[in-house]
Design an enzyme around this catalytic site. Structure first.
Site, mmCIF file in Angstrom:
data_model
loop_
_atom_site.group_PDB
_atom_site.id
_atom_site.type_symbol
_atom_site.label_atom_id
_atom_site.label_comp_id
_atom_site.label_asym_id
_atom_site.label_seq_id
_atom_site.Cartn_x
_atom_site.Cartn_y
_atom_site.Cartn_z
ATOM 1 N N HIS A 128 44.143 18.663 41.103
ATOM 2 C CA HIS A 128 44.297 19.571 42.014
ATOM 3 C C HIS A 128 44.463 20.337 40.628
ATOM 4 O O HIS A 128 44.738 19.779 40.067
ATOM 5 C CB HIS A 128 46.056 19.789 42.927
ATOM 6 C CG HIS A 128 45.459 18.506 43.984
ATOM 7 N ND1 HIS A 128 44.315 18.939 45.043
ATOM 8 C CD2 HIS A 128 45.707 16.938 44.475
ATOM 9 C CE1 HIS A 128 44.881 17.466 45.862
ATOM 10 N NE2 HIS A 128 45.595 16.541 45.488
ATOM 11 N N ASN A 185 42.590 -6.915 40.345
ATOM 12 C CA ASN A 185 43.776 -7.508 40.577
ATOM 13 C C ASN A 185 43.729 -7.142 41.766
ATOM 14 O O ASN A 185 43.878 -5.875 42.511
ATOM 15 C CB ASN A 185 44.541 -8.427 38.881
ATOM 16 C CG ASN A 185 45.250 -9.586 39.897
ATOM 17 O OD1 ASN A 185 45.676 -9.877 40.818
ATOM 18 N ND2 ASN A 185 45.166 -10.050 38.554
#
Length: 175
Positions: free
Chosen positions: A96, A66
């Protein structure tokens, strides 16, 4: 490095075409095919849609995404058949280090994400790097999935936890 930059640039051009097209037109279908060559030909991406590369997306039959979803596909994202993503779902293979020095140095990583068949991911949910979601599982709206989930469960919350097991042939909800 140059190949990565070229892949990201090609993706941006494909996203521009996709995000400026109308669903279910030839232009829209061609944009999806170019953006995500490893997707089933019937994959449905409602614009706007965002990703890093597109070629790391493996989208199954009857896949529906969607509006306003983002998939950071620095690693492979496999989504099975008959899966639905509600608006604003985020799927992140990228991460990270938590160590500040390593993070500041630019170090990053990407962990593969696997989503089974018949999965429904509710609006605004976030799927974190390295997660596997089992077949027939439902993720509640706004949930943050930080760990893998088994088949046939409803999981909700931050972090997402199994709320219950889905019984085979459950009746439809009533008002």
């Amino acid at each position: 490095q140059r190949r990565v930059q070229g892949g990201r640039l090609a993706c941006r051009y494909s996203l521009r075409t996709l995000n400026n097209s109308i669903s279910n037109t030839d232009e829209w279908r061609q944009a999806i095919t170019k953006l995500a060559p490893n997707a089933h030909p019937g994959a449905h991406l409602e614009p706007p849609f965002y990703c890093d590369y597109g070629y790391n997306l493996y989208l199954g039959k009857n896949f529906y995404c969607n509006f306003n979803c983002t998939i950071l596909d620095v690693n492979k994202v496999t989504i099975g058949d008959n899966c639905m993503l509600a608006p604003n779902v985020r799927i992140y293979t990228a991460g990270h280090p938590v160590d500040a020095e390593r993070r500041i140095s630019g170090e990053e990583f990407g962990l593969e994400i696997k989503i089974g068949d018949n999965v429904w991911i509710g609006g605004g949910a976030i799927i974190c790097p390295g997660v596997t979601i089992g077949n027939n599982t439902v993720i509640g709206a706004g949930s943050v999935v930080t760990k893998s989930l088994p088949d046939n469960v409803v999981a909700v919350g931050n972090p997402a936890k199994v709320l219950r097991v889905i019984a085979q042939g459950e009746p439809k909800p009533t008002a």
